[in-house]
Design a protein around this motif. Sequence first.
Motif, PDB file in Angstrom:
ATOM      1  N   LYS A  34       0.839  -1.205   0.000  1.00 43.60           N
ATOM      2  CA  LYS A  34       0.000   0.000   0.000  1.00 43.60           C
ATOM      3  C   LYS A  34       0.873   1.254   0.000  1.00 43.60           C
ATOM      4  O   LYS A  34       0.878   2.048   0.945  1.00 43.60           O
ATOM      5  CB  LYS A  34      -0.952   0.007   1.209  1.00 43.60           C
ATOM      6  N   LYS A  35       1.617   1.424  -1.068  1.00 49.77           N
ATOM      7  CA  LYS A  35       2.554   2.545  -1.199  1.00 49.77           C
ATOM      8  C   LYS A  35       2.046   3.466  -2.296  1.00 49.77           C
ATOM      9  O   LYS A  35       2.066   3.108  -3.480  1.00 49.77           O
ATOM     10  CB  LYS A  35       3.939   1.988  -1.536  1.00 49.77           C
ATOM     11  N   PHE A  36       1.580   4.659  -1.910  1.00 48.49           N
ATOM     12  CA  PHE A  36       1.039   5.634  -2.845  1.00 48.49           C
ATOM     13  C   PHE A  36       1.759   6.967  -2.634  1.00 48.49           C
ATOM     14  O   PHE A  36       1.367   7.758  -1.773  1.00 48.49           O
ATOM     15  CB  PHE A  36      -0.475   5.803  -2.643  1.00 48.49           C
ATOM     16  N   HIS A  37       2.816   7.195  -3.394  1.00 48.47           N
ATOM     17  CA  HIS A  37       3.649   8.393  -3.240  1.00 48.47           C
ATOM     18  C   HIS A  37       3.671   9.163  -4.554  1.00 48.47           C
ATOM     19  O   HIS A  37       3.805   8.571  -5.624  1.00 48.47           O
ATOM     20  CB  HIS A  37       5.086   8.017  -2.871  1.00 48.47           C
ATOM     21  N   ARG A  38       3.587  10.479  -4.445  1.00 46.00           N
ATOM     22  CA  ARG A  38       3.690  11.360  -5.610  1.00 46.00           C
ATOM     23  C   ARG A  38       4.726  12.426  -5.308  1.00 46.00           C
ATOM     24  O   ARG A  38       4.681  13.061  -4.253  1.00 46.00           O
ATOM     25  CB  ARG A  38       2.336  11.977  -5.931  1.00 46.00           C
ATOM     26  N   PHE A  39       5.644  12.604  -6.234  1.00 46.26           N
ATOM     27  CA  PHE A  39       6.723  13.575  -6.061  1.00 46.26           C
ATOM     28  C   PHE A  39       6.458  14.808  -6.909  1.00 46.26           C
ATOM     29  O   PHE A  39       6.026  14.700  -8.063  1.00 46.26           O
ATOM     30  CB  PHE A  39       8.072  12.952  -6.438  1.00 46.26           C
ATOM     31  N   PHE A  40       6.747  15.957  -6.308  1.00 45.27           N
ATOM     32  CA  PHE A  40       6.575  17.242  -6.969  1.00 45.27           C
ATOM     33  C   PHE A  40       7.904  17.992  -6.942  1.00 45.27           C
ATOM     34  O   PHE A  40       8.128  18.858  -6.089  1.00 45.27           O
ATOM     35  CB  PHE A  40       5.470  18.060  -6.278  1.00 45.27           C
ATOM     36  N   PRO A  41       8.817  17.647  -7.870  1.00 51.16           N
ATOM     37  CA  PRO A  41      10.085  18.374  -7.952  1.00 51.16           C
ATOM     38  C   PRO A  41       9.809  19.772  -8.520  1.00 51.16           C
ATOM     39  O   PRO A  41       9.128  19.896  -9.535  1.00 51.16           O
ATOM     40  CB  PRO A  41      10.921  17.541  -8.922  1.00 51.16           C
ATOM     41  N   MET A  42      10.307  20.786  -7.857  1.00 48.63           N
ATOM     42  CA  MET A  42       9.974  22.157  -8.229  1.00 48.63           C
ATOM     43  C   MET A  42      11.213  22.956  -8.608  1.00 48.63           C
ATOM     44  O   MET A  42      12.298  22.722  -8.079  1.00 48.63           O
ATOM     45  CB  MET A  42       9.246  22.831  -7.063  1.00 48.63           C
ATOM     46  N   ASP A  43      11.010  23.893  -9.523  1.00 48.24           N
ATOM     47  CA  ASP A  43      12.067  24.838  -9.842  1.00 48.24           C
ATOM     48  C   ASP A  43      12.314  25.717  -8.631  1.00 48.24           C
ATOM     49  O   ASP A  43      11.375  26.037  -7.880  1.00 48.24           O
ATOM     50  CB  ASP A  43      11.666  25.721 -11.030  1.00 48.24           C
ATOM     51  N   LYS A  44      13.551  26.111  -8.431  1.00 52.45           N
ATOM     52  CA  LYS A  44      13.900  26.936  -7.271  1.00 52.45           C
ATOM     53  C   LYS A  44      13.038  28.189  -7.187  1.00 52.45           C
ATOM     54  O   LYS A  44      12.628  28.600  -6.100  1.00 52.45           O
ATOM     55  CB  LYS A  44      15.376  27.333  -7.326  1.00 52.45           C
ATOM     56  N   GLU A  45      12.739  28.796  -8.327  1.00 51.12           N
ATOM     57  CA  GLU A  45      11.966  30.044  -8.312  1.00 51.12           C
ATOM     58  C   GLU A  45      10.489  29.831  -7.986  1.00 51.12           C
ATOM     59  O   GLU A  45       9.756  30.797  -7.773  1.00 51.12           O
ATOM     60  CB  GLU A  45      12.125  30.803  -9.634  1.00 51.12           C
ATOM     61  N   ASP A  46      10.052  28.583  -7.904  1.00 47.92           N
ATOM     62  CA  ASP A  46       8.655  28.276  -7.578  1.00 47.92           C
ATOM     63  C   ASP A  46       8.483  27.674  -6.188  1.00 47.92           C
ATOM     64  O   ASP A  46       7.383  27.283  -5.817  1.00 47.92           O
ATOM     65  CB  ASP A  46       8.082  27.284  -8.608  1.00 47.92           C
ATOM     66  N   PHE A  47       9.571  27.609  -5.437  1.00 47.93           N
ATOM     67  CA  PHE A  47       9.510  26.945  -4.132  1.00 47.93           C
ATOM     68  C   PHE A  47      10.179  27.849  -3.101  1.00 47.93           C
ATOM     69  O   PHE A  47      11.378  27.804  -2.896  1.00 47.93           O
ATOM     70  CB  PHE A  47      10.225  25.583  -4.223  1.00 47.93           C
TER      71      PHE A  47
END
Length: 129
Positions: A38-51
Amino acid sequence: MAQIKIYGVKEKLNLIKGTLSNVIHSCMMEALEIPPNKKFHRFFPMDKEDFYFASGRTEAYTVIEISMFEGRTVEAKKQLLKLLFERINSDLSISPLDIEITIFETPKHNWGIRGFPGDELALNYKVNV
């Protein structure tokens, strides 16, 4: 049931996705008795200027949001937080100062899974831990 979102600066986050996912899931299994499958992971890699984040954090700053059925004890959730901080630090060398975790709990009936409301699902694991 738990869904996990992980946000971070893409140059850092992309390098550690697999290991971080394994660390998070090991903590979920230990503290909340989540089954291995039951592994449900979503990654949101962001640009530096958006984080944007507060001073005192590094580019390793990572935000983890955990959405799950309500019903876990306060002790189980605190154990989860403790394990996450410890293992992310030891396995990935990311300081607890660079980690923020939020747990969102909702009633089962607010979830729709496999064509059913969550409160009508037959789960093969317990939620009240």
